[in-house]
Design a protein around this motif. Structure first.
Motif, mmCIF file in Angstrom:
data_model
loop_
_atom_site.group_PDB
_atom_site.id
_atom_site.type_symbol
_atom_site.label_atom_id
_atom_site.label_comp_id
_atom_site.label_asym_id
_atom_site.label_seq_id
_atom_site.Cartn_x
_atom_site.Cartn_y
_atom_site.Cartn_z
ATOM 1 N N GLU A 29 104.893 -21.394 55.043
ATOM 2 C CA GLU A 29 103.232 -21.628 54.030
ATOM 3 C C GLU A 29 102.507 -21.072 53.661
ATOM 4 N N ARG A 30 102.968 -19.955 53.815
ATOM 5 C CA ARG A 30 102.062 -18.150 53.158
ATOM 6 C C ARG A 30 102.759 -17.805 52.506
ATOM 7 N N THR A 31 104.679 -18.563 52.419
ATOM 8 C CA THR A 31 105.014 -17.131 51.371
ATOM 9 C C THR A 31 106.318 -18.652 50.197
ATOM 10 N N GLY A 32 105.830 -20.052 50.693
ATOM 11 C CA GLY A 32 106.758 -20.631 50.188
ATOM 12 C C GLY A 32 108.338 -20.850 50.034
ATOM 13 N N ASP A 33 109.108 -19.863 51.174
ATOM 14 C CA ASP A 33 110.161 -19.677 51.376
ATOM 15 C C ASP A 33 110.810 -20.940 51.532
ATOM 16 N N GLU A 34 111.845 -21.444 51.350
ATOM 17 C CA GLU A 34 112.374 -22.897 51.771
ATOM 18 C C GLU A 34 113.210 -22.574 53.338
ATOM 19 N N SER A 35 113.714 -21.010 52.807
ATOM 20 C CA SER A 35 114.579 -20.921 54.496
ATOM 21 C C SER A 35 113.325 -21.218 55.747
ATOM 22 N N ALA A 36 112.437 -20.521 55.120
ATOM 23 C CA ALA A 36 111.424 -20.921 56.848
ATOM 24 C C ALA A 36 110.713 -22.425 57.229
ATOM 25 N N ARG A 37 111.214 -23.285 56.347
ATOM 26 C CA ARG A 37 110.677 -24.820 56.694
ATOM 27 C C ARG A 37 111.867 -24.933 57.620
ATOM 28 N N PRO A 38 110.938 -25.586 58.213
ATOM 29 C CA PRO A 38 111.346 -25.845 60.265
ATOM 30 C C PRO A 38 112.731 -26.614 59.609
ATOM 31 N N CYS A 39 114.024 -27.068 60.025
ATOM 32 C CA CYS A 39 114.633 -27.416 60.137
ATOM 33 C C CYS A 39 115.036 -28.720 60.617
ATOM 34 N N GLU A 40 115.361 -30.054 61.007
ATOM 35 C CA GLU A 40 115.002 -30.693 61.175
ATOM 36 C C GLU A 40 115.547 -31.085 63.145
ATOM 37 N N LEU A 41 116.985 -30.376 63.772
ATOM 38 C CA LEU A 41 116.790 -30.390 64.902
ATOM 39 C C LEU A 41 116.055 -29.660 65.335
ATOM 40 N N LEU A 42 115.164 -28.497 65.310
ATOM 41 C CA LEU A 42 114.078 -27.645 65.647
ATOM 42 C C LEU A 42 112.824 -28.763 65.589
#
Length: 289
Positions: free
Chosen positions: A251-264
């Motif tokens: 939310e604070r960086t917009g970095d898509e690598s930080a969007r929680p993946c479905e398995l988590l």
């Protein structure tokens, strides 16, 4: 064994994995602690968990042999027991509303100049400073888990953090044999900004069927020198805590690598949160403290 009293008196907010680990670190170094949690079940388990972690730390040789343990008091509310704290550690869930409430309550209970040390893994300290009446008293200190064994800590100085707050927080940490590395304020700081997206990527690789959990961890250990592997680390952190931290970072960086993946996310929905529930990426057979 010396029984000379510590000049430090600590209040810890939150009796979860991190809160009990920090409490064990403090108690083991002779610092008295008031441990606060509104969850009656967590508080009922807390004393045994803290003492178990102190024993573990002693077995690992990370505590001084010549120092009496600090007194541990547990309570369900911020009250008179907290008023003489020389420092406060906020170790509540990585949900802004919960942290804001906890910090606001304790700030009203302790004198001006008492360091308010947040263990946030991602929320910028200057953002949190708006939640307290005295922003100069707020500083971030990101402990690694288990806090009672790992002696290096990341300290985050916000733009409004006072020099006196930095000095007092550093003195407390050094009294507990911690090595302090100070970084500038930013979402995720250094450790979470690097580690949490990497764990997320490891979980994504497993979810896509590229490799098993065990093989991902073994490759990261054997080829890249990770001490235990990212997915076993996720179990140690707590997968729910990891997801909360990733959400804050995304939310604070917009970095898509930080969007929680479905398995988590699926593991959180299923209640398989790691070591503390007995199952996460690995099966531990029973819930562990």
């Amino acid at each position: 064994m010396t029984t000379e009293g510590s000049p430090h008196r600590l209040t810890v907010l939150g009796a979860g994995v991190m809160g009990t680990g920090i409490t064990a670190m403090a108690v083991g170094h002779g610092v008295p602690v008031v441990l606060v949690d509104v969850d009656a079940d967590a508080l009922a388990r807390a004393r045994a968990e803290v003492l178990g972690k102190v024993r573990h730390a002693r077995l690992m040789g990370t505590l001084p042999e010549d120092r009496a343990e600090g007194e541990l008091v547990t309570t369900s509310s911020v009250g008179a027991e907290c008023s003489d704290a020389t420092a406060v550690v906020e170790a509540t869930t990585e949900i802004p509303e919960m942290k804001a409430k906890a910090l606001g309550e304790i700030a009203a209970a302790v004198p001006e100049g008492t360091p308010l040390i947040s263990t946030t893994s991602g929320i910028p300290i200057d953002e949190m400073a708006d939640w307290v009446p005295r922003p100069a008293d707020l500083v971030g200190t990101h402990f690694m888990n288990p806090a009672y064994l790992i002696n290096t800590v990341e300290m985050i100085r916000g733009p409004r953090t006072a020099e006196s707050t930095m000095a007092r927080a550093t003195a407390l940490l050094e009294a507990m044999a911690r090595r302090v590395i100070v970084v500038r304020d930013a979402p995720g700081f250094v450790t979470s900004r690097l580690l949490h997206p990497m764990i997320n990527a490891a979980a994504r690789v497993v979810g896509e069927g590229t490799a098993t959990v065990e093989d991902v961890d073994e490759l990261m250990r054997g080829c890249l020198g990770h001490p235990v592997g990212p997915l076993r680390t996720a179990d140690l952190i707590g997968i729910d805590n990891l997801v909360d931290s990733l959400v804050v970072l995304h939310e604070r960086t917009g970095d898509e690598s930080a969007r929680p993946c479905e398995l988590l996310l699926a593991k959180v929905r299923e209640g398989n949160l790691g070591r503390k529930t007995g199952r996460g990426f690995y099966d531990y057979g029973r819930a562990l403290s």
